[in-house]
Design an enzyme around this catalytic site. Structure first.
Site, PDB file in Angstrom:
ATOM      1  N   SER A   1      -2.819  -7.738   3.235  1.00 22.73           N
ATOM      2  CA  SER A   1      -3.206  -7.439   4.624  1.00 22.73           C
ATOM      3  C   SER A   1      -3.735  -8.680   5.316  1.00 22.73           C
ATOM      4  O   SER A   1      -3.496  -8.887   6.503  1.00 22.73           O
ATOM      5  CB  SER A   1      -4.292  -6.356   4.657  1.00 22.73           C
ATOM      6  OG  SER A   1      -3.777  -5.124   4.250  1.00 22.73           O
TER       7      SER A   1
ATOM      8  N   HIS B   1       0.848  -1.211   0.000  1.00 20.31           N
ATOM      9  CA  HIS B   1       0.000   0.000   0.000  1.00 20.31           C
ATOM     10  C   HIS B   1       0.882   1.260   0.000  1.00 20.31           C
ATOM     11  O   HIS B   1       0.615   2.209  -0.740  1.00 20.31           O
ATOM     12  CB  HIS B   1      -0.853   0.080   1.282  1.00 20.31           C
ATOM     13  CG  HIS B   1      -1.923  -0.953   1.406  1.00 20.31           C
ATOM     14  ND1 HIS B   1      -2.091  -1.712   2.527  1.00 20.31           N
ATOM     15  CD2 HIS B   1      -2.914  -1.319   0.557  1.00 20.31           C
ATOM     16  CE1 HIS B   1      -3.139  -2.516   2.376  1.00 20.31           C
ATOM     17  NE2 HIS B   1      -3.654  -2.299   1.189  1.00 20.31           N
TER      18      HIS B   1
ATOM     19  N   ARG C   1      -1.721  -6.571  -7.841  1.00 18.43           N
ATOM     20  CA  ARG C   1      -0.469  -7.298  -7.584  1.00 18.43           C
ATOM     21  C   ARG C   1      -0.253  -8.403  -8.597  1.00 18.43           C
ATOM     22  O   ARG C   1       0.875  -8.764  -8.894  1.00 18.43           O
ATOM     23  CB  ARG C   1      -0.499  -7.912  -6.178  1.00 18.43           C
ATOM     24  CG  ARG C   1      -0.497  -6.896  -5.067  1.00 18.43           C
ATOM     25  CD  ARG C   1      -0.971  -7.502  -3.781  1.00 18.43           C
ATOM     26  NE  ARG C   1      -2.355  -7.953  -3.929  1.00 18.43           N
ATOM     27  CZ  ARG C   1      -3.103  -8.386  -2.931  1.00 18.43           C
ATOM     28  NH1 ARG C   1      -2.607  -8.450  -1.711  1.00 18.43           N
ATOM     29  NH2 ARG C   1      -4.349  -8.763  -3.137  1.00 18.43           N
TER      30      ARG C   1
ATOM     31  N   LYS D   1     -15.051  -7.673   8.082  1.00 21.44           N
ATOM     32  CA  LYS D   1     -14.404  -8.892   8.562  1.00 21.44           C
ATOM     33  C   LYS D   1     -13.967  -8.584   9.994  1.00 21.44           C
ATOM     34  O   LYS D   1     -14.107  -7.469  10.450  1.00 21.44           O
ATOM     35  CB  LYS D   1     -13.189  -9.251   7.708  1.00 21.44           C
ATOM     36  CG  LYS D   1     -13.143  -8.458   6.409  1.00 21.44           C
ATOM     37  CD  LYS D   1     -11.829  -8.450   5.692  1.00 21.44           C
ATOM     38  CE  LYS D   1     -11.906  -7.436   4.548  1.00 21.44           C
ATOM     39  NZ  LYS D   1     -10.728  -7.037   3.940  1.00 21.44           N
TER      40      LYS D   1
HETATM   41  O1  PNS Z   1      -8.600  -2.923   0.941  1.00 23.05           O
HETATM   42  P1  PNS Z   1      -9.841  -3.515   0.344  1.00 23.05           P
HETATM   43  O2  PNS Z   1     -10.610  -4.276   1.424  1.00 23.05           O
HETATM   44  O3  PNS Z   1      -9.554  -4.350  -0.867  1.00 23.05           O
HETATM   45  O4  PNS Z   1     -10.748  -2.271  -0.116  1.00 23.05           O
HETATM   46  C1  PNS Z   1     -12.032  -2.482  -0.674  1.00 23.05           C
HETATM   47  C2  PNS Z   1     -12.814  -1.144  -0.784  1.00 23.05           C
HETATM   48  C3  PNS Z   1     -12.831  -0.422   0.548  1.00 23.05           C
HETATM   49  C4  PNS Z   1     -12.140  -0.264  -1.816  1.00 23.05           C
HETATM   50  C5  PNS Z   1     -14.251  -1.494  -1.268  1.00 23.05           C
HETATM   51  O5  PNS Z   1     -14.771  -2.522  -0.457  1.00 23.05           O
HETATM   52  C6  PNS Z   1     -15.198  -0.294  -1.223  1.00 23.05           C
HETATM   53  O6  PNS Z   1     -15.060   0.641  -1.974  1.00 23.05           O
HETATM   54  N1  PNS Z   1     -16.184  -0.353  -0.285  1.00 23.05           N
HETATM   55  C7  PNS Z   1     -17.153   0.708  -0.094  1.00 23.05           C
HETATM   56  C8  PNS Z   1     -18.554   0.266  -0.489  1.00 23.05           C
HETATM   57  C9  PNS Z   1     -18.782   0.442  -1.967  1.00 23.05           C
HETATM   58  O7  PNS Z   1     -18.690   1.510  -2.530  1.00 23.05           O
HETATM   59  N2  PNS Z   1     -19.092  -0.701  -2.632  1.00 23.05           N
HETATM   60  C10 PNS Z   1     -19.273  -0.752  -4.045  1.00 23.05           C
HETATM   61  C11 PNS Z   1     -17.932  -0.897  -4.748  1.00 23.05           C
HETATM   62  S1  PNS Z   1     -18.175  -1.389  -6.409  1.00 23.05           S
END
Ligand code: PNS
Length: 169
Positions: free
Chosen positions: A132, A21, A94, A45
């Site tokens: 993570s 990150h 990645r 989670k």
């Molecule tokens: O680090 P991560 O867990 O891969 O991040 C995922 C994240 C936070 C980018 C994604 O879950 C998100 O944007 N969540 C917010 C809810 C949302 O907008 N959902 C629709 C996305 S298409």
């Protein structure tokens, strides 16, 4: 022609922030004037760190970097983009395994907010294996996360482990 966007949002759970990150965020600051690192309030989670701790870690790691703003968000990412006047999302890939998920999210966000685009960046090859979730697993089993996370995160994890040991005696 409209001016190129100078603001980007780098969203994630950051539970915890990894070297991958950090590398991606540094790359993003070379492409955009300002980058908002936005931590999702409820990753859904069992989190290793609370939102407050994740924000404190991000602020510690990116202290002295005025081009980086640390923020929390809840609900839809596109609503956060609108509230911040941003139209660019930065995410990292990645490996090929990440592409489908990132493609689906990028296209769905674009569907909900047609003004928004996602820029996918590659981290340095030495960070391509870091996640993570594996860091959380190693931390919960008492292993060393050195080299996987910034030193500040390592200290937070060690502090957390010392606290847990003290609590269990
Ligand atoms: O680090 P991560 O867990 O891969 O991040 C995922 C994240 C936070 C980018 C994604 O879950 C998100 O944007 N969540 C917010 C809810 C949302 O907008 N959902 C629709 C996305 S298409």
């Amino acid at each position: 022609m409209a001016a190129a966007p100078r603001l980007a949002v780098f969203p994630g759970s950051f539970d915890p922030l990894t070297n991958g990150h950090q590398d991606l965020i540094n790359r993003a600051t070379r492409l955009f004037d300002r980058v908002i690192v936005a931590a999702l309030r409820n990753p859904g989670k069992e989190p290793l760190f609370s939102l407050n701790d994740r924000l404190a870690i991000l602020n510690e790691v990116f202290a002295g970097r005025p081009e980086i703003e640390v923020a929390a968000f809840d609900g839809l990412l596109v609503e956060f983009l609108r509230a911040k006047g941003a139209s660019v999302v930065i995410r990292g890939i990645r490996s090929a395994a990440d592409i489908d998920y990132e493609r689906q999210m990028a296209l769905t966000n674009h569907h909900m907010f047609p003004g928004a685009d996602t820029v996918l960046l590659l981290p340095a090859a030495e960070y391509g294996h870091i996640s993570s979730s594996l860091v959380r697993q190693i931390a919960s089993l008492g292993g060393s996360v050195r080299g996987l996370v910034p030193p500040a995160v390592e200290s937070w994890i060690e502090k957390r482990a010392r606290g847990a040991r003290t609590a269990s005696v």
